[in-house]
Design a protein around this motif. Structure first.
Motif, short mmCIF file in Angstrom:
data_model
loop_
_atom_site.label_atom_id
_atom_site.label_comp_id
_atom_site.label_asym_id
_atom_site.label_seq_id
_atom_site.Cartn_x
_atom_site.Cartn_y
_atom_site.Cartn_z
N PRO A 1 44.84 36.88 39.65
CA PRO A 1 43.45 36.65 39.25
C PRO A 1 42.48 36.57 40.44
CG PRO A 1 44.90 35.13 38.07
CD PRO A 1 45.73 35.85 39.09
N ILE A 2 42.94 35.98 41.52
CA ILE A 2 42.08 35.89 42.71
C ILE A 2 41.82 37.28 43.27
CG2 ILE A 2 41.96 35.09 45.09
CD1 ILE A 2 43.40 32.54 44.17
N SER A 3 42.86 38.08 43.32
CA SER A 3 42.70 39.46 43.81
C SER A 3 41.76 40.25 42.89
CB SER A 3 44.07 40.13 43.89
OG SER A 3 43.94 41.46 44.30
N ALA A 4 41.91 40.07 41.58
CA ALA A 4 41.03 40.76 40.64
C ALA A 4 39.58 40.30 40.80
CB ALA A 4 41.50 40.52 39.21
N TYR A 5 39.40 39.00 41.00
CA TYR A 5 38.05 38.46 41.21
C TYR A 5 37.43 39.03 42.49
CZ TYR A 5 34.26 35.20 42.07
OH TYR A 5 33.03 34.66 42.34
N LEU A 6 38.23 39.08 43.56
CA LEU A 6 37.72 39.62 44.82
C LEU A 6 37.38 41.10 44.70
CD1 LEU A 6 40.04 37.81 47.40
CD2 LEU A 6 37.63 37.31 46.88
N LYS A 7 38.18 41.85 43.95
CA LYS A 7 37.87 43.26 43.72
C LYS A 7 36.59 43.41 42.91
CE LYS A 7 42.54 45.06 44.08
NZ LYS A 7 43.68 45.66 43.40
N ALA B 1 22.83 34.70 40.75
CA ALA B 1 24.19 34.72 40.22
C ALA B 1 25.12 35.48 41.18
CB ALA B 1 24.22 35.35 38.83
N LEU B 2 24.63 36.59 41.74
CA LEU B 2 25.43 37.33 42.71
C LEU B 2 25.73 36.48 43.95
CD1 LEU B 2 23.88 40.91 42.59
CD2 LEU B 2 26.17 40.23 41.89
N MET B 3 24.76 35.68 44.36
CA MET B 3 24.99 34.79 45.51
C MET B 3 26.11 33.80 45.21
SD MET B 3 23.28 35.29 48.26
CE MET B 3 23.32 33.71 49.09
N ILE B 4 26.10 33.23 44.01
CA ILE B 4 27.15 32.28 43.64
C ILE B 4 28.50 32.99 43.61
CG2 ILE B 4 28.02 30.81 41.77
CD1 ILE B 4 25.03 30.20 41.12
N LEU B 5 28.56 34.16 43.00
CA LEU B 5 29.82 34.91 42.95
C LEU B 5 30.30 35.29 44.34
CD1 LEU B 5 29.11 37.24 39.89
CD2 LEU B 5 30.64 35.25 39.97
N GLN B 6 29.40 35.74 45.20
CA GLN B 6 29.79 36.12 46.56
C GLN B 6 30.19 34.90 47.39
OE1 GLN B 6 30.55 38.96 47.53
NE2 GLN B 6 29.46 40.35 46.18
N GLY B 7 29.53 33.77 47.14
CA GLY B 7 29.91 32.54 47.84
C GLY B 7 31.33 32.12 47.48
N LEU B 8 31.65 32.18 46.19
CA LEU B 8 33.01 31.86 45.76
C LEU B 8 34.02 32.86 46.33
CD1 LEU B 8 32.35 30.86 42.06
CD2 LEU B 8 32.97 29.35 43.96
N ALA B 9 33.64 34.13 46.37
CA ALA B 9 34.52 35.14 46.96
C ALA B 9 34.74 34.86 48.44
CB ALA B 9 33.95 36.53 46.76
N MET B 10 33.70 34.40 49.12
CA MET B 10 33.80 34.08 50.54
C MET B 10 34.83 32.96 50.76
SD MET B 10 30.66 33.18 53.10
CE MET B 10 30.55 31.42 52.86
N LEU C 1 37.37 32.30 48.70
CA LEU C 1 38.70 32.74 48.29
C LEU C 1 39.33 33.78 49.20
CD1 LEU C 1 38.09 32.96 44.44
CD2 LEU C 1 39.33 31.17 45.69
N LYS C 2 38.51 34.47 49.99
CA LYS C 2 39.06 35.49 50.88
C LYS C 2 39.88 34.83 51.97
CE LYS C 2 35.42 38.90 50.45
NZ LYS C 2 34.23 39.47 51.08
N PRO C 3 40.99 35.48 52.32
CA PRO C 3 41.76 34.96 53.45
C PRO C 3 40.91 34.99 54.73
CG PRO C 3 43.01 36.62 52.26
CD PRO C 3 41.62 36.62 51.70
N ALA C 4 41.13 34.03 55.60
CA ALA C 4 40.31 33.92 56.82
C ALA C 4 40.43 35.16 57.69
CB ALA C 4 40.72 32.68 57.60
N ASP C 5 41.62 35.74 57.80
CA ASP C 5 41.78 36.91 58.66
C ASP C 5 41.05 38.12 58.08
OD1 ASP C 5 43.53 37.01 56.51
OD2 ASP C 5 45.05 38.14 57.62
N HIS C 6 40.96 38.24 56.75
CA HIS C 6 40.23 39.35 56.13
C HIS C 6 38.73 39.24 56.42
CE1 HIS C 6 39.07 42.42 53.28
NE2 HIS C 6 38.23 41.57 52.74
N ARG C 7 38.19 38.03 56.36
CA ARG C 7 36.77 37.83 56.62
C ARG C 7 36.43 38.21 58.06
NH1 ARG C 7 35.53 32.49 56.37
NH2 ARG C 7 33.33 33.00 56.28
N LYS C 8 37.33 37.90 58.99
CA LYS C 8 37.10 38.24 60.39
C LYS C 8 37.09 39.76 60.57
CE LYS C 8 38.84 37.43 65.03
NZ LYS C 8 39.98 37.03 65.83
N ASP C 9 38.04 40.45 59.91
CA ASP C 9 38.09 41.91 60.01
C ASP C 9 36.82 42.55 59.47
OD1 ASP C 9 40.60 41.69 61.06
OD2 ASP C 9 41.65 42.12 59.18
N VAL C 10 36.31 42.03 58.36
CA VAL C 10 35.08 42.59 57.78
C VAL C 10 33.92 42.39 58.72
CG1 VAL C 10 33.39 42.28 55.92
CG2 VAL C 10 35.83 42.32 55.39
#
Length: 175
Positions: free
Chosen positions: A6-12, A151-160, A162-171
């Motif tokens: 579910p987390i992966s689906a949410y992030l996608k 609403a997009l800000m809230i969704l993106q904040g939650l995604a931020m 839930l994302k693994p820390a190393d993925h956020r650094k790569d982005v």
């Protein structure tokens, strides 16, 4: 289905929303640039103009402005107020980001949606148009951009969060 599913689906889903918002921002910016150029050429080159065309440029600018905020957040381009964050560990920054999203981002943008909802409902009920005589209708559609972007800000904040820390650094490094 595991918890990661579910987390992966949410992030996608959030990634798809981000791409859609980015595409909209690019289209709005291109339209705004072309419309502004055309307005200037029409006004100073031919001595004529169109209030509807000016309203369309205003609508493009307004929607570009509000949708650029969640697009920027999704890319880690938010402004850090912390002066000493460069010297702190990535773990501290991650915890600070999580707290900032939970304590500030979600409540503030949630309140924005709640506070703006009555005005938006009224605007839709009367199909609000432009203030200027002969102006472009559809102000109610443009007004929808603010709660939608919130609403997009809230969704993106939650995604931020839930994302693994190393993925956020790569982005952040690729942008």
């Amino acid at each position: 289905m595991t918890r990661a599913g579910p987390i992966s689906a949410y992030l996608k889903f959030c990634h798809w929303l981000d791409r859609a918002a980015l595409a909209y921002c690019v289209a709005a910016a291109l339209f705004l640039t072309g419309a502004t150029l055309a307005i200037v050429i029409l006004r100073y080159g031919f001595g004529t103009g169109s209030i509807q065309f000016q309203n369309a440029a205003d609508y493009a600018f307004a929607s570009l402005l509000v949708f650029a905020i969640p697009v920027t957040l999704a890319r880690g381009g938010h402004v850090r107020v912390e002066v000493i964050s460069e010297r702190l560990s990535p773990r501290y920054i991650r915890i600070a980001d999580i707290l900032a999203v939970l304590v500030f981002l979600i409540p503030v943008f949630g309140l924005m949606i709640r506070a703006f909802w009555p005005d938006l409902s009224y605007s839709w009920s009367i199909r609000e148009g432009a203030v200027e005589t002969g102006g472009l209708g559809g102000v109610y559609i443009v007004k929808t951009a603010l709660p939608l972007a919130s609403a997009l800000m809230i969704l993106q904040g939650l995604a931020m969060i839930l994302k693994p820390a190393d993925h956020r650094k790569d982005v952040q490094e690729t942008l």
